[in-house]
Design an enzyme around this catalytic site. Structure first.
Site, PDB file in Angstrom:
ATOM      1  CD  GLU B  59      -1.528  -2.443   1.597  1.00  5.98           C
ATOM      2  OE1 GLU B  59      -0.415  -2.534   2.164  1.00  5.98           O
ATOM      3  OE2 GLU B  59      -2.251  -3.440   1.366  1.00  5.98           O
ATOM      4  CG  ASP B 118     -12.428 -10.583   6.756  1.00  7.23           C
ATOM      5  OD1 ASP B 118     -12.534 -11.832   6.737  1.00  7.23           O
ATOM      6  OD2 ASP B 118     -12.368  -9.893   5.732  1.00  7.23           O
ATOM      7  NE  ARG B 168     -17.628  -8.898   2.832  1.00  5.58           N
ATOM      8  CZ  ARG B 168     -18.715  -9.620   3.093  1.00  5.58           C
ATOM      9  NH1 ARG B 168     -19.742  -9.090   3.725  1.00  5.58           N
ATOM     10  NH2 ARG B 168     -18.778 -10.882   2.715  1.00  5.58           N
TER      11      ARG B 168
END
Lengths: 290, 317
Positions: B59, B118, B168
């Site tokens: 990143e 997650d 999401r």
């Protein structure tokens, strides 16, 4: 190895050596005025800056935004005194502005900012980020089918940063043969020598294993600097990295090789002594003022 | 909201809008850090392979490359999850994008609690705070699919750094797709007189549903702060002046996020009771999105209770 025409114009080489000496003087004067700044790397890279800006790069100070110009990206922003000195001597902005280094309301920030001065192509200061930026410019050049070249200088100490190795993996993947990375291999960083702090060797092997075309040179030898950059132009399919071995503090005997001068500026007496040495390189007599 | 409301994710809207905009604007380029499918930029890659950069799980390098590409007039969209970008590359964003005023669009999905199962490492509940303190940075946090599409267009038209915070899961689509997105303007979604509810992101659907359930006893004015920076001060102050009470709702830490931004403006301009609903100095955990909203008391049911309690406590103010 790609074959390129050797660079052997002795008059030109002498001229570039003189330019580098003048830039070193300028650096000492700037750091004295600012009473802060980084001596070692600024002096150590003067020959490379002289070669790049007065011989190698396709640039026009009168048209600093020319879309076809070659780009120079300085990742180790702390050595910007030599960048500022070079740019002003090349005609990008008045030399009188050099004395404003690190002062309030100045375009000569302690670490460079992309929009402040003509000729400054990137913002840097935090180490390890400039090579990625240079890759971005190289990528844009390929997209635009432009023929300019991108030169990026990093220090060796900043190779401690993980982002450098992210970038080092990426550029060969993209076959960025328009990119030349110059590592100022002066073996020092703030707290000591590079091999004490976090060993980089075998550096050449590391870079070759990352699939860069590696050239090692004496970073004070103008002919070697010019030859290496010309050789990089002949390399296809991958980027080139030039490991330029330099002496930190080059030209001033009490600064040379000493990591303590990484982030130090000379006081009045030290500056006087430094200028005496630097000016004697041109066989000049001791100056009354500095 | 009608029962026939459709659920779609803001990340889907982003991917679709980007591919469409890419057709008319050849300057748009996209960078991904090994999350092309999850951030919905695969279509763009298929359509414009030359303008797509796969940088791998890196990143920091991505932020540097994006800033470099932007120099010559390209408009890079650097994409990842919020928990990795800007979390893992904030220094690069600060130096090369914000301070350098680079025309880079940072688009991050899976923000708030939407990374769900997650777990806490992937749930970005601090990203607004990180980005709000950066000069030159615009922060957009769209409420739904329609607004995201228009926001992406507005981000392309805006010259300068923009952070777009996406999620999401499929969430209700309720904003008017015909309304162009104006950076810095926060639309009032529902007029009311008893209390101002300032909200950002898809959780607005929960607020909306709570507000409808409270009618006619409590009349809520609901403002969609889809731009968090620059903040629409006038809309906030006008509404607070009218209702005299303000509640903020966000899927984010109440420290440094929308709640803080609202408090900063109110504190300097008027005396008005404020209550912040959001994540209160804790990390998330694994669970479905709806279970996480329930546990963190961020769904319509809990918002209704909190608004009612707040009004009771401040009766007569």
């Amino acid at each position: 190895m790609p074959q390129v025409k050797r660079y052997c114009d002795n008059v030109k080489i002498l001229d570039l050596q003189r330019t580098a000496a003048k830039l070193r003087e300028e650096v000492i004067e700037m750091l004295l005025q600012a009473q802060s700044g980084h001596s070692a790397g600024s002096l150590g890279t003067a020959d490379i800056f002289a070669a790049l800006y007065f011989e190698i790069m396709n640039i026009d100070p009168k048209n600093p935004d020319d879309p076809n110009r070659d780009r120079f990206i300085l990742s180790n922003g702390h050595i910007c005194p030599i960048w500022y000195a070079t740019l002003s001597h090349r005609g990008y902005f008045p030399k009188t502005e050099l004395k404003k280094l690190r002062k309030i309301d100045s375009r000569l920030q302690g670490h460079p900012h992309i929009q402040m001065l003509p000729g400054i192509e990137n913002t840097s200061g935090p180490l390890g980020i400039g090579l990625s930026f240079a890759i971005g410019i190289s990528s844009a050049a390929l997209l635009d089918q432009a023929s300019y070249r991108v030169y990026c200088m990093t220090s060796d100490g900043e190779l401690n940063e993980g982002q450098i190795w992210e970038a080092a993996m990426y550029a060969p993947k993209q076959r960025l043969n328009n990119l030349t990375w110059i590592i100022d291999r002066n073996n020092i960083q703030i707290d000591g020598t590079t091999e004490q702090i976090l060993p980089l060797e075998p550096l050449r092997d590391k870079l070759e294993s990352f699939n860069w075309y590696v050239i090692e040179i004496d970073g004070h030898n103008i002919e070697e600097i010019v030859n290496a950059c010309n050789m990089a132009k002949a390399v296809t399919q991958r980027p080139t990295v030039i490991i330029a071995h330099t002496i930190p503090g080059k030209g001033v005997n009490f600064m040379q090789y000493k990591f303590s001068w990484h982030g130090l500026a000379p006081n009045k007496e030290q500056a006087k002594a430094a200028l005496k040495q630097l000016r004697s390189m041109e066989s000049r007599i001791e100056s009354e003022y500095y | 909201m009608s029962d026939a409301v459709q659920n779609k994710s803001t990340r889907d809207a982003f991917g679709e809008a980007l591919t469409l905009l890419g057709k008319s604007n050849p300057n748009i380029v996209v960078l991904t850090a090994d999350l092309a499918e999850s951030t919905r930029v695969l279509e763009f890659e298929k359509e414009f392979p030359d303008r797509f950069f796969q940088v791998g799980v890196a990143e920091q390098n991505m932020a540097g490359i994006a800033a470099g590409i932007a120099v010559n007039g390209r408009i890079p969209f650097m994409t990842s999850f919020s928990a990795f970008s800007p979390y893992g590359n904030w220094l690069q964003i600060r130096t090369l994008i914000a301070y350098s005023n680079a025309n880079v669009k940072i688009v991050s999905t899976h923000s708030g609690l939407s990374a769900g199962k997650d777990g806490a490492t992937h749930q970005a509940l601090e990203d607004i705070t990180l980005m709000r303190v950066l000069p030159n940075m615009v922060i957009i946090s769209p409420a739904d699919y329609n607004e995201t599409k228009n926001a992406v267009k507005a981000a392309v038209e805006h010259k300068g750094p923009v952070y777009i915070r996406l999620t999401r899961d499929a969430t209700p689509v309720f904003t008017n797709h015909k309304k162009p997105f104006e950076i810095g303007k926060s639309p009032i979604l529902k007029k009311g007189k008893d209390i101002t509810i300032a909200c950002t992101g898809p959780i607005l659907a929960e607020v909306f549903s709570a507000a409808e359930k409270m009618e006619p006893e409590i009349s809520c004015e609901v403002i969609n702060f889809s731009t968090i920076k620059p903040m629409d001060k006038d809309t906030l102050l006008d509404s607070a002046k009218k209702t005299g009470k303000v509640i903020t709702v966000e899927e984010h830490q109440i420290a440094g996020g929308l709640g803080s931004a609202v408090c900063e403006i109110l504190a300097e301009n008027m005396q008005v009771p404020v209550f912040r609903i959001g994540i209160n100095d804790s990390f998330g955990e694994s669970g479905s999105y709806s279970d996480l909203l329930e546990k963190n008391q961020l769904n319509a049911k809990h918002i209704k209770i909190k608004v009612t309690d707040f009004l009771k406590n401040h009766a007569g103010n």
